[in-house]
Design a protein around this motif. Sequence first.
Motif, PDB file in Angstrom:
ATOM      1  N   GLY A  32       5.596   2.030   9.535  1.00 17.39           N
ATOM      2  CA  GLY A  32       4.607   1.240   8.809  1.00 17.39           C
ATOM      3  C   GLY A  32       3.341   1.980   8.431  1.00 17.39           C
ATOM      4  N   ARG A  33       3.284   3.278   8.683  1.00 15.49           N
ATOM      5  CA  ARG A  33       2.101   4.044   8.287  1.00 15.49           C
ATOM      6  C   ARG A  33       2.160   4.383   6.800  1.00 15.49           C
ATOM      7  N   GLU A  34       1.010   4.720   6.251  1.00 17.41           N
ATOM      8  CA  GLU A  34       0.910   5.093   4.844  1.00 17.41           C
ATOM      9  C   GLU A  34       0.895   6.618   4.731  1.00 17.41           C
ATOM     10  N   GLY A  77       2.725   6.620  -6.572  1.00 18.22           N
ATOM     11  CA  GLY A  77       3.520   7.455  -5.682  1.00 18.22           C
ATOM     12  C   GLY A  77       4.128   6.590  -4.600  1.00 18.22           C
ATOM     13  N   GLY A  78       5.314   6.927  -4.172  1.00 20.13           N
ATOM     14  CA  GLY A  78       5.987   6.175  -3.126  1.00 20.13           C
ATOM     15  C   GLY A  78       6.987   7.040  -2.403  1.00 20.13           C
ATOM     16  N   VAL A  79       7.794   6.386  -1.604  1.00 19.38           N
ATOM     17  CA  VAL A  79       8.878   7.062  -0.902  1.00 19.38           C
ATOM     18  C   VAL A  79      10.139   6.226  -1.051  1.00 19.38           C
ATOM     19  N   THR A  80      11.278   6.884  -0.918  1.00 20.48           N
ATOM     20  CA  THR A  80      12.544   6.175  -1.020  1.00 20.48           C
ATOM     21  C   THR A  80      13.550   6.776  -0.045  1.00 20.48           C
ATOM     22  N   GLU A 102       0.841  -1.200   0.000  1.00 25.43           N
ATOM     23  CA  GLU A 102       0.000   0.000   0.000  1.00 25.43           C
ATOM     24  C   GLU A 102       0.874   1.248   0.000  1.00 25.43           C
ATOM     25  N   GLN A 103       1.998   1.163   0.684  1.00 22.06           N
ATOM     26  CA  GLN A 103       2.959   2.263   0.706  1.00 22.06           C
ATOM     27  C   GLN A 103       4.272   1.777   0.092  1.00 22.06           C
ATOM     28  N   PRO A 104       4.444   1.988  -1.216  1.00 21.93           N
ATOM     29  CA  PRO A 104       5.707   1.589  -1.831  1.00 21.93           C
ATOM     30  C   PRO A 104       6.885   2.301  -1.156  1.00 21.93           C
ATOM     31  N   PHE A 105       7.950   1.542  -0.887  1.00 22.65           N
ATOM     32  CA  PHE A 105       9.033   2.056  -0.060  1.00 22.65           C
ATOM     33  C   PHE A 105      10.376   2.058  -0.783  1.00 22.65           C
ATOM     34  N   SER A 106      10.360   2.166  -2.098  1.00 18.69           N
ATOM     35  CA  SER A 106      11.600   2.291  -2.870  1.00 18.69           C
ATOM     36  C   SER A 106      11.214   2.682  -4.294  1.00 18.69           C
ATOM     37  N   ASP A 107      12.207   3.156  -5.041  1.00 19.53           N
ATOM     38  CA  ASP A 107      11.942   3.424  -6.457  1.00 19.53           C
ATOM     39  C   ASP A 107      11.497   2.152  -7.158  1.00 19.53           C
ATOM     40  N   GLN A 108      12.196   1.047  -6.896  1.00 18.69           N
ATOM     41  CA  GLN A 108      11.878  -0.219  -7.559  1.00 18.69           C
ATOM     42  C   GLN A 108      10.425  -0.630  -7.320  1.00 18.69           C
TER      43      GLN A 108
END
Length: 173
Positions: free
Chosen positions: A118-120, A73-76, A40-46
């Motif tokens: 672990g939050r979105e 959308g995500g975060v890295t 649900e929350q992508p955590f890398s560019d990949q």
Amino acid sequence: MKIAIGTKNKAKVQAIEKGFQQHINEVSFQCLKTESNVSEQPFSDQETIEGALNRAKNVLRMTNADIGIGLEGGVTETLYGMFLCNWGSLVDRNGNEIIAGGARISLPTEIAEGLRKGRELGPLMDEFTSKTGIRQSEGAVGVFTDGLVTRDVMFFHVVQLLIGQWKYKKNQF
């Protein structure tokens, strides 16, 4: 031309519609909620790229469209802190898979800490701003750029990159 959009998120849909309407005369859109097949929350560019590509492929399979578009959308994490990232994918019936990324901004420590727990991002931003539906409107990028760059504008840039690459590829054959 029929464009299938792998989301119903207002900011993403606006970006896609605006991008294609500027470059293609007769275009219709179909928006479907699709699975990204990532967190649900992508955590890398990949992971964010995979989410965008999966959405594009999934929506193309679900429709009779000419093109499927997925935005994610995500975060890295970087050596300089956690950054917002955004990626898009365009998949067509000829088997072309095009990927493009967009702007990045660093996230405040309190937001990054919440994400690491672990939050979105969407709910964190709603809480941070005391508003609801931030991801459907200005997004975190809009909040942290004081409205100078909103989520639809950020994704519009990605859509332009996708369309430009697709048009270039089409003209090469």
